[in-house]
Design a protein around this motif. Structure first.
Motif, PDB file in Angstrom:
ATOM      1  N   ALA A 284      45.774  39.312  38.364  1.00  0.00           N
ATOM      2  CA  ALA A 284      45.518  40.504  39.179  1.00  0.00           C
ATOM      3  C   ALA A 284      44.766  40.145  40.455  1.00  0.00           C
ATOM      4  CB  ALA A 284      44.734  41.528  38.369  1.00  0.00           C
ATOM      5  N   PHE A 285      43.809  39.223  40.350  1.00  0.00           N
ATOM      6  CA  PHE A 285      43.044  38.790  41.527  1.00  0.00           C
ATOM      7  C   PHE A 285      43.966  38.112  42.542  1.00  0.00           C
ATOM      8  CE2 PHE A 285      40.403  36.048  44.067  1.00  0.00           C
ATOM      9  CZ  PHE A 285      39.193  36.734  44.210  1.00  0.00           C
TER      10      PHE A 285
ATOM     11  N   GLU B 236      48.972  27.233  42.630  1.00  0.00           N
ATOM     12  CA  GLU B 236      47.530  27.444  42.766  1.00  0.00           C
ATOM     13  C   GLU B 236      46.998  28.350  41.652  1.00  0.00           C
ATOM     14  OE1 GLU B 236      48.836  25.508  46.128  1.00  0.00           O
ATOM     15  OE2 GLU B 236      49.542  27.525  45.605  1.00  0.00           O
ATOM     16  N   THR B 237      47.777  29.347  41.266  1.00  0.00           N
ATOM     17  CA  THR B 237      47.367  30.190  40.137  1.00  0.00           C
ATOM     18  C   THR B 237      47.184  29.355  38.877  1.00  0.00           C
ATOM     19  OG1 THR B 237      48.590  32.075  41.056  1.00  0.00           O
ATOM     20  CG2 THR B 237      47.983  32.197  38.748  1.00  0.00           C
ATOM     21  N   LEU B 238      48.124  28.461  38.619  1.00  0.00           N
ATOM     22  CA  LEU B 238      48.036  27.612  37.429  1.00  0.00           C
ATOM     23  C   LEU B 238      46.852  26.657  37.527  1.00  0.00           C
ATOM     24  CD1 LEU B 238      51.834  26.789  36.984  1.00  0.00           C
ATOM     25  CD2 LEU B 238      50.506  28.544  35.811  1.00  0.00           C
TER      26      LEU B 238
ATOM     27  N   ALA C 123      35.909  32.990  54.757  1.00  0.00           N
ATOM     28  CA  ALA C 123      36.051  34.448  54.797  1.00  0.00           C
ATOM     29  C   ALA C 123      35.804  35.109  53.442  1.00  0.00           C
ATOM     30  CB  ALA C 123      37.447  34.821  55.293  1.00  0.00           C
ATOM     31  N   MET C 124      35.732  34.316  52.385  1.00  0.00           N
ATOM     32  CA  MET C 124      35.542  34.880  51.040  1.00  0.00           C
ATOM     33  C   MET C 124      34.057  35.014  50.742  1.00  0.00           C
ATOM     34  SD  MET C 124      38.475  35.597  49.681  1.00  0.00           S
ATOM     35  CE  MET C 124      38.132  35.648  47.935  1.00  0.00           C
ATOM     36  N   ASP C 125      33.419  35.979  51.387  1.00  0.00           N
ATOM     37  CA  ASP C 125      32.001  36.211  51.127  1.00  0.00           C
ATOM     38  C   ASP C 125      31.837  37.033  49.840  1.00  0.00           C
ATOM     39  OD1 ASP C 125      32.666  38.854  51.813  1.00  0.00           O
ATOM     40  OD2 ASP C 125      32.009  38.595  53.879  1.00  0.00           O
ATOM     41  N   ASP C 126      30.585  37.274  49.469  1.00  0.00           N
ATOM     42  CA  ASP C 126      30.319  37.958  48.207  1.00  0.00           C
ATOM     43  C   ASP C 126      30.937  39.358  48.173  1.00  0.00           C
ATOM     44  OD1 ASP C 126      28.953  35.759  47.379  1.00  0.00           O
ATOM     45  OD2 ASP C 126      26.950  36.589  47.696  1.00  0.00           O
ATOM     46  N   GLY C 127      30.875  40.048  49.329  1.00  0.00           N
ATOM     47  CA  GLY C 127      31.420  41.396  49.359  1.00  0.00           C
ATOM     48  C   GLY C 127      32.923  41.409  49.149  1.00  0.00           C
ATOM     49  N   ARG C 128      33.617  40.462  49.756  1.00  0.00           N
ATOM     50  CA  ARG C 128      35.074  40.413  49.614  1.00  0.00           C
ATOM     51  C   ARG C 128      35.461  40.027  48.190  1.00  0.00           C
ATOM     52  NH1 ARG C 128      39.187  36.950  53.541  1.00  0.00           N
ATOM     53  NH2 ARG C 128      40.996  38.319  53.306  1.00  0.00           N
ATOM     54  N   ILE C 129      34.726  39.080  47.616  1.00  0.00           N
ATOM     55  CA  ILE C 129      35.011  38.684  46.238  1.00  0.00           C
ATOM     56  C   ILE C 129      34.805  39.874  45.297  1.00  0.00           C
ATOM     57  CG2 ILE C 129      34.185  37.280  44.306  1.00  0.00           C
ATOM     58  CD1 ILE C 129      33.625  35.033  46.324  1.00  0.00           C
ATOM     59  N   ALA C 130      33.707  40.588  45.500  1.00  0.00           N
ATOM     60  CA  ALA C 130      33.426  41.751  44.642  1.00  0.00           C
ATOM     61  C   ALA C 130      34.510  42.810  44.789  1.00  0.00           C
ATOM     62  CB  ALA C 130      32.048  42.331  44.985  1.00  0.00           C
ATOM     63  N   ARG C 131      34.974  43.009  46.024  1.00  0.00           N
ATOM     64  CA  ARG C 131      36.018  44.006  46.244  1.00  0.00           C
ATOM     65  C   ARG C 131      37.314  43.611  45.549  1.00  0.00           C
ATOM     66  NH1 ARG C 131      39.833  44.209  50.104  1.00  0.00           N
ATOM     67  NH2 ARG C 131      38.801  42.647  51.415  1.00  0.00           N
ATOM     68  N   LEU C 132      37.674  42.332  45.661  1.00  0.00           N
ATOM     69  CA  LEU C 132      38.899  41.871  45.023  1.00  0.00           C
ATOM     70  C   LEU C 132      38.788  41.905  43.503  1.00  0.00           C
ATOM     71  CD1 LEU C 132      39.821  38.862  47.355  1.00  0.00           C
ATOM     72  CD2 LEU C 132      41.026  41.046  47.178  1.00  0.00           C
ATOM     73  N   LEU C 133      37.634  41.576  42.993  1.00  0.00           N
ATOM     74  CA  LEU C 133      37.438  41.657  41.552  1.00  0.00           C
ATOM     75  C   LEU C 133      37.535  43.101  41.080  1.00  0.00           C
ATOM     76  CD1 LEU C 133      34.573  39.110  40.824  1.00  0.00           C
ATOM     77  CD2 LEU C 133      36.914  39.021  39.959  1.00  0.00           C
ATOM     78  N   GLY C 134      36.965  44.015  41.861  1.00  0.00           N
ATOM     79  CA  GLY C 134      37.043  45.417  41.498  1.00  0.00           C
ATOM     80  C   GLY C 134      38.455  45.938  41.510  1.00  0.00           C
ATOM     81  N   ALA C 135      39.242  45.492  42.504  1.00  0.00           N
ATOM     82  CA  ALA C 135      40.645  45.922  42.579  1.00  0.00           C
ATOM     83  C   ALA C 135      41.465  45.322  41.465  1.00  0.00           C
ATOM     84  CB  ALA C 135      41.220  45.532  43.939  1.00  0.00           C
ATOM     85  N   ALA C 136      41.023  44.157  40.966  1.00  0.00           N
ATOM     86  CA  ALA C 136      41.783  43.466  39.921  1.00  0.00           C
ATOM     87  C   ALA C 136      41.512  44.023  38.538  1.00  0.00           C
ATOM     88  CB  ALA C 136      41.461  41.968  39.942  1.00  0.00           C
ATOM     89  N   GLU C 137      40.482  44.841  38.410  1.00  0.00           N
ATOM     90  CA  GLU C 137      40.152  45.372  37.093  1.00  0.00           C
ATOM     91  C   GLU C 137      41.082  46.519  36.692  1.00  0.00           C
ATOM     92  OE1 GLU C 137      36.052  46.408  37.350  1.00  0.00           O
ATOM     93  OE2 GLU C 137      35.364  44.319  37.264  1.00  0.00           O
TER      94      GLU C 137
END
Length: 297
Positions: A228-229, A246-248, A283-297
């Motif tokens: 999902a991420f 890369e996913t693997l 570009a993958m700062d903490d805010g972006r990572i958190a947003r992507l993790l939230g969207a992946a849930e």
């Protein structure tokens, strides 16, 4: 050559046994290429599995895989054939030493298949006891127009002309797969000789199926999170979107670190397996990572 499979469904099943999950359009295109004895031109973003399909097909059919990796400046000597001048000179000196005087006959003997070094294209046209091989012409978009023009005879007639020997034709057409990352447009004359399929990134369900086959030790919950991420990340503005490889790699990295859950810390630690450009990593700062993790849930 008779078609080695009876339907696109049978081909999909064979590929699935090799761990390759083919979309329906791709399976149909491959089946038609086999049935019609036509080259198959696969185009798409890097990392969508274009090269892997040739490996899976060769393994599924029990055929030899011959790979021609294309690059800028690729010429006839590397792609098709070259004469073994060292062996020819030894034969010539030996003939002179024993006093063989028929020079014309000697020259004819020096330009035979015995002294010809076969490169991938000529190898693919040669007889093979296991059946016609799978010829992978990988990343054709990296070559130039003159090389494309040379390929036209090979793709049209499954033949190659060696001036000293004449025309060499394959006893049975090889299975030819060409790939392109579309770094430039390939000439229409080459594409017209092929069947065509655009290879997309897999959807979430397909990518999850690939992950289950390739990294079976990954827990189902973790696999679902990272798929999902990655799916969400491909929709972002990144320089290079991660491919299936890369996913693997990411799944294997997380397992090596005994990470059973995709947390912000786990993402930060392992981003180098997923993104391969400094600009994307920065570009993958903490805010972006958190947003992507939230969207992946």
């Amino acid at each position: 050559m008779d078609c080695p499979v009876s339907s696109a469904d049978d081909l999909s099943a064979l590929l699935d046994q090799q761990g390759y999950v083919a979309s329906r359009p791709l399976a149909v295109s491959m089946f038609l290429a086999l049935r019609l004895q036509r080259p198959l031109f696969l185009e798409g973003e890097p990392g969508t599995g274009k090269t892997e399909i040739a490996r899976a097909l060769a393994s599924a059919l029990g055929r030899r895989l011959i790979r021609l990796q294309c690059y800028e400046g690729l010429d006839l000597a590397q792609a098709a054939y070259e004469w073994n001048f060292a062996a020819q000179m030894i034969a010539l000196r030996t003939a002179e030493a024993v006093g063989e005087g028929d020079r014309a006959a000697l020259q004819a003997e020096l330009f035979t298949r015995e002294y010809l070094t076969e490169r991938p294209l000529l190898q693919a046209l040669s007889p093979d006891p296991a059946g016609p091989p799978v010829l992978l012409i990988d990343e054709i978009d990296r070559t130039d127009a003159p090389f494309e023009a040379f390929l036209l005879e090979v793709l049209s007639d499954y033949a190659l002309t060696v001036p000293e020997l004449g025309r060499i034709e394959a006893p049975e057409p090889p299975i030819v797969i060409l790939t392109s990352n579309r770094t430039r447009e390939v000439h229409d004359a080459l594409k017209r000789r092929c069947l065509y399929n655009w290879v997309e990134y897999p959807d979430a369900e397909t990518e999850a199926g690939i992950l289950r086959r390739k990294v079976p030790e990954a827990p189902a919950a973790l696999a679902a999170q990272l798929v999902a991420f990655v799916q969400r990340l491909r929709e972002e503005d990144v320089f290079k979107r991660p491919g299936v490889a890369e996913t693997l790699d990411w799944a294997r990295a997380l397992m090596a670190l005994d990470r059973l859950e995709l947390t912000p810390e786990a993402v930060r630690e392992t981003l180098g397996t997923l993104l391969k450009y400094q600009e994307d990593l920065a570009a993958m700062d903490d805010g972006r990572i958190a947003r992507l993790l939230g969207a992946a849930e």
